[in-house]
Design an enzyme around this catalytic site. Structure first.
Site, PDB file in Angstrom:
ATOM      1  N   GLY A  96      -6.418 -61.519  20.315  1.00  0.00           N
ATOM      2  CA  GLY A  96      -6.396 -60.685  21.505  1.00  0.00           C
ATOM      3  C   GLY A  96      -5.173 -61.033  22.337  1.00  0.00           C
ATOM      4  O   GLY A  96      -4.622 -62.138  22.208  1.00  0.00           O
ATOM      5  N   GLN A 142      -0.261 -61.502  30.098  1.00  0.00           N
ATOM      6  CA  GLN A 142       0.316 -62.577  29.282  1.00  0.00           C
ATOM      7  C   GLN A 142       1.759 -62.281  28.882  1.00  0.00           C
ATOM      8  O   GLN A 142       2.476 -63.172  28.434  1.00  0.00           O
ATOM      9  CB  GLN A 142      -0.528 -62.808  28.020  1.00  0.00           C
ATOM     10  CG  GLN A 142      -1.889 -63.425  28.313  1.00  0.00           C
ATOM     11  CD  GLN A 142      -2.662 -63.655  27.029  1.00  0.00           C
ATOM     12  OE1 GLN A 142      -3.318 -62.752  26.522  1.00  0.00           O
ATOM     13  NE2 GLN A 142      -2.570 -64.862  26.494  1.00  0.00           N
ATOM     14  N   CYS A 198      -6.167 -69.840  23.411  1.00  0.00           N
ATOM     15  CA  CYS A 198      -5.467 -68.739  24.081  1.00  0.00           C
ATOM     16  C   CYS A 198      -3.988 -68.874  23.757  1.00  0.00           C
ATOM     17  O   CYS A 198      -3.460 -69.985  23.767  1.00  0.00           O
ATOM     18  CB  CYS A 198      -5.704 -68.843  25.587  1.00  0.00           C
ATOM     19  SG  CYS A 198      -4.790 -67.624  26.552  1.00  0.00           S
ATOM     20  N   HIS A 212     -12.768 -62.605  26.855  1.00  0.00           N
ATOM     21  CA  HIS A 212     -11.608 -63.468  27.125  1.00  0.00           C
ATOM     22  C   HIS A 212     -10.440 -62.641  27.682  1.00  0.00           C
ATOM     23  O   HIS A 212      -9.817 -63.012  28.684  1.00  0.00           O
ATOM     24  CB  HIS A 212     -11.217 -64.172  25.822  1.00  0.00           C
ATOM     25  CG  HIS A 212      -9.998 -65.040  25.905  1.00  0.00           C
ATOM     26  ND1 HIS A 212     -10.031 -66.390  25.647  1.00  0.00           N
ATOM     27  CD2 HIS A 212      -8.709 -64.735  26.196  1.00  0.00           C
ATOM     28  CE1 HIS A 212      -8.799 -66.881  25.795  1.00  0.00           C
ATOM     29  NE2 HIS A 212      -7.970 -65.898  26.113  1.00  0.00           N
ATOM     30  N   GLU A 213     -10.150 -61.513  27.036  1.00  0.00           N
ATOM     31  CA  GLU A 213      -8.995 -60.707  27.465  1.00  0.00           C
ATOM     32  C   GLU A 213      -9.247 -60.023  28.805  1.00  0.00           C
ATOM     33  O   GLU A 213      -8.346 -59.927  29.639  1.00  0.00           O
ATOM     34  CB  GLU A 213      -8.629 -59.667  26.403  1.00  0.00           C
ATOM     35  CG  GLU A 213      -8.247 -60.241  25.041  1.00  0.00           C
ATOM     36  CD  GLU A 213      -7.274 -61.404  25.094  1.00  0.00           C
ATOM     37  OE1 GLU A 213      -6.397 -61.429  25.974  1.00  0.00           O
ATOM     38  OE2 GLU A 213      -7.399 -62.316  24.259  1.00  0.00           O
ATOM     39  N   HIS A 260      -8.540 -62.281  31.591  1.00  0.00           N
ATOM     40  CA  HIS A 260      -7.108 -62.385  31.905  1.00  0.00           C
ATOM     41  C   HIS A 260      -6.702 -61.392  32.991  1.00  0.00           C
ATOM     42  O   HIS A 260      -5.799 -61.662  33.783  1.00  0.00           O
ATOM     43  CB  HIS A 260      -6.260 -62.082  30.661  1.00  0.00           C
ATOM     44  CG  HIS A 260      -5.966 -63.278  29.795  1.00  0.00           C
ATOM     45  ND1 HIS A 260      -5.238 -64.358  30.240  1.00  0.00           N
ATOM     46  CD2 HIS A 260      -6.284 -63.552  28.504  1.00  0.00           C
ATOM     47  CE1 HIS A 260      -5.124 -65.245  29.252  1.00  0.00           C
ATOM     48  NE2 HIS A 260      -5.753 -64.783  28.186  1.00  0.00           N
TER      49      HIS A 260
END
Ligand code: NI
Length: 163
Positions: A46, A51, A89, A131-132, A135
């Site tokens: 991902g 990021q 990550c 998780h994404e 972010h």
């Protein structure tokens, strides 16, 4: 543009709240293509726009061996049952931590043309989605763990694949 540079933990852009995507033109299409290429090149499951320094609500995840683009994603259902796994990550090299995530989530998102859809994600894909999406609110998995392990420590605990 192609491959983009992945920001590393400590960069303040990773801690920002991202704004919704409102433009569904060529710029967003290019961003989504680049996110996918950059994730694949880095062997990730991902990658989120912040990021790569773009503070917009857009991510890509791997689900059932396919890359799914999620724009303005929201988790609309999550299973009560959670599973733990050692998560990493791309912005936190050589850091792992045990994170509990729902076994199943249902995500509502837009595609690169702005069309809304809903998607069921199980196991690793559910983990990647959570998780994404974290972010996008400036949250990293290292915020959720009791302690950080290095890849080397995990190899010692569980055995290296090379042995
Ligand atoms: Ni990440």
């Amino acid at each position: 543009m192609g491959l983009r540079n992945i920001l590393i933990n400590g960069d303040e852009q990773l801690r920002k709240h991202c704004r919704p995507v409102t433009d569904f033109g060529p710029k967003t299409a290019e961003l989504m293509t680049d996110l996918a290429e950059t994730m694949v090149k880095a062997n990730g499951l991902g990658l989120a726009a912040p990021q790569v320094g773009i503070l917009r609500r857009a991510v890509v995840i791997v689900r059932e061996d396919e890359i799914v683009e999620l724009i303005n994603p929201e988790i609309i259902e999550r299973s009560k049952e959670e599973v733990g796994a050692y998560e990493g990550c791309l912005s936190c090299p050589d850091m792992r931590g045990l994170v509990m995530r729902p076994r199943h989530v249902r995500v509502k998102a837009q595609d690169r043309n702005g069309n809304w859809f809903e998607l069921d994600c199980e196991e690793m894909a559910a983990r990647a989605a959570c998780h994404e999406i974290d972010h996008l609110d400036g949250k990293l998995f290292i915020d959720l763990v009791d302690r950080i392990y290095t890849d080397e420590e995990l190899d010692e605990m569980f055995g290296s694949e090379e042995d």
